[in-house]
Design a protein around this motif. Sequence first.
Motif, short mmCIF file in Angstrom:
data_model
loop_
_atom_site.label_atom_id
_atom_site.label_comp_id
_atom_site.label_asym_id
_atom_site.label_seq_id
_atom_site.Cartn_x
_atom_site.Cartn_y
_atom_site.Cartn_z
N LEU A 1 -11.14 -1.73 7.71
CA LEU A 1 -10.29 -0.45 7.83
C LEU A 1 -10.73 -0.02 9.02
N LEU A 2 -11.19 -0.03 10.26
CA LEU A 2 -11.61 1.07 11.68
C LEU A 2 -10.31 0.59 12.20
N PRO A 3 -10.03 -0.89 12.31
CA PRO A 3 -8.62 -0.73 13.35
C PRO A 3 -7.54 0.23 12.75
N ARG B 1 1.78 -1.24 7.91
CA ARG B 1 1.74 -2.42 7.55
C ARG B 1 0.40 -3.32 7.99
N GLN B 2 -0.41 -2.73 8.70
CA GLN B 2 -1.86 -3.00 8.42
C GLN B 2 -2.88 -3.32 6.78
N LEU B 3 -2.58 -2.11 6.58
CA LEU B 3 -3.32 -1.43 5.01
C LEU B 3 -2.85 -2.25 4.37
N GLU B 4 -1.18 -2.84 4.12
CA GLU B 4 -0.64 -3.73 3.84
C GLU B 4 -0.82 -4.93 3.78
N GLN B 5 -1.03 -5.93 4.85
CA GLN B 5 -1.87 -6.92 4.87
C GLN B 5 -3.47 -6.93 4.69
N LEU C 1 -7.81 2.35 -2.47
CA LEU C 1 -6.72 2.42 -1.52
C LEU C 1 -5.32 3.20 -1.56
N LEU C 2 -5.71 2.43 -3.82
CA LEU C 2 -3.64 2.50 -3.51
C LEU C 2 -3.53 3.91 -3.49
N PRO C 3 -3.89 5.16 -3.77
CA PRO C 3 -3.69 6.53 -3.03
C PRO C 3 -3.37 7.03 -1.84
N VAL C 4 -3.35 5.96 -0.85
CA VAL C 4 -3.78 5.55 0.49
C VAL C 4 -2.14 5.23 0.96
N LEU C 5 -2.17 4.01 0.26
CA LEU C 5 -1.24 3.41 0.86
C LEU C 5 0.43 4.48 -0.08
N ASP C 6 0.02 4.70 -1.08
CA ASP C 6 1.09 6.31 -1.30
C ASP C 6 1.35 6.74 -0.53
N VAL D 1 -3.00 10.98 4.90
CA VAL D 1 -3.69 9.85 4.99
C VAL D 1 -4.65 9.85 6.08
N HIS D 2 -5.24 10.50 6.60
CA HIS D 2 -6.19 10.12 7.76
C HIS D 2 -7.26 10.97 6.66
N ARG D 3 -7.39 12.16 6.02
CA ARG D 3 -8.01 12.32 5.86
C ARG D 3 -8.98 11.68 4.21
N GLN D 4 -7.82 10.86 3.70
CA GLN D 4 -8.58 10.59 2.08
C GLN D 4 -8.89 8.93 2.92
N LEU D 5 -8.26 8.68 3.68
CA LEU D 5 -9.46 7.10 4.19
C LEU D 5 -10.62 7.88 5.05
N GLU D 6 -10.05 8.81 5.68
CA GLU D 6 -12.20 9.33 5.93
C GLU D 6 -13.11 9.43 5.02
N GLN D 7 -12.25 10.22 4.23
CA GLN D 7 -13.18 10.73 3.31
C GLN D 7 -13.38 9.04 2.21
N LEU D 8 -13.01 8.51 2.15
CA LEU D 8 -13.71 7.47 1.09
C LEU D 8 -14.45 6.10 1.63
N LEU D 9 -13.82 6.50 2.95
CA LEU D 9 -15.06 5.72 3.96
C LEU D 9 -16.39 6.55 3.99
#
Lengths: 172, 172
Positions: free
Chosen positions: A67-69, A98-102, B67-72, B96-104
């Motif tokens: 997930l870093l990239p 696209r990255q996340l989906e892949q 990660l599903l809500p991030v994708l949404d 999206v950035h905030r969500q992914l950051e928090q998740l990680l």
Amino acid sequence: MTEELENQEVEETSPEADELEALRNENEELISTLQRLQADFENYRKRAQREQEALVARAGERIVKELLPVLDDLERALEAAEHHEETKLEDGVKLVHRQLEQLLEKEGLAPVETDGMFDPHVHEALLTQPSQAEEGSVIEVLQKGYRLGDRVLRPARVVVAGPKEEPGGDPL
Amino acid sequence: MTEELENQEVEETSPEADELEALRNENEELISTLQRLQADFENYRKRAQREQEALVARAGERIVKELLPVLDDLERALEAAEHHEETKLEDGVKLVHRQLEQLLEKEGLAPVETDGMFDPHVHEALLTQPSQAEEGSVIEVLQKGYRLGDRVLRPARVVVAGPKEEPGGDPL
């Protein structure tokens, strides 16, 4: 035979004494085998537990690393947004998506099919609406659903077609 | 004592015969204990292996699900991009950035510190540049680094200050 008996007499042993001796030895061996097995079992138990913890940590670590990239490209998109570079921002978001989906596809994620009839195993009906579509078919997807391998991670939230609206006098 | 001896004689047993009997019983018990322990061990082994596989699958599944809500939200941002709603797109990317950051972060991810001196354990020097900064200090970050718990997942790629430029005649 006679010789044997004589020998036994010479050594002052009896068949009973021999059996006793044999049983004592066997007993000792059994006890030490049992102790060894108990120790092996205990060690295996401890190792298995440590391995499980390490495995879970590594499984998480692998995805986090992948997930870093995505995080990098999101940050680049944010910078583009700050500078109001709309095209760059758009391209960045497309790339991230696209990255996340892949990545998720590689993990085994697949979208739930929503063409066709409502299926309570993979769909959640939020509404039923009169429609020209076949009764019981999915006519709108409000939130995409996903499965991971055999399991439904999230059902698709859908609108389902109710009884057909008959535009009065429709010939059969 | 005399009574005991008499009794044994009556039952036609000897101390040796008694011990034989006791040892035989003990032996049998030891063998059945050993067999039970072996069976337990084998079952434990099989169960532990199944559990490990399930644990790894679940560890991945948990993150994928999060990660599903991030994708949404990424997909919503893409829709905003299609309709050229720049503000909505920007807000979406920030979300999206905030969500992914928090998740990680919740997974244990933390950025590598880059204030201060170059540290080969967590930094990768891509360049050394003459600078007014202290020699050996990090003066620019080209790619953020991350650690997960104790482990460095990715070193920070940095530019390091070389020997100080002396603007000729600088008084000591």
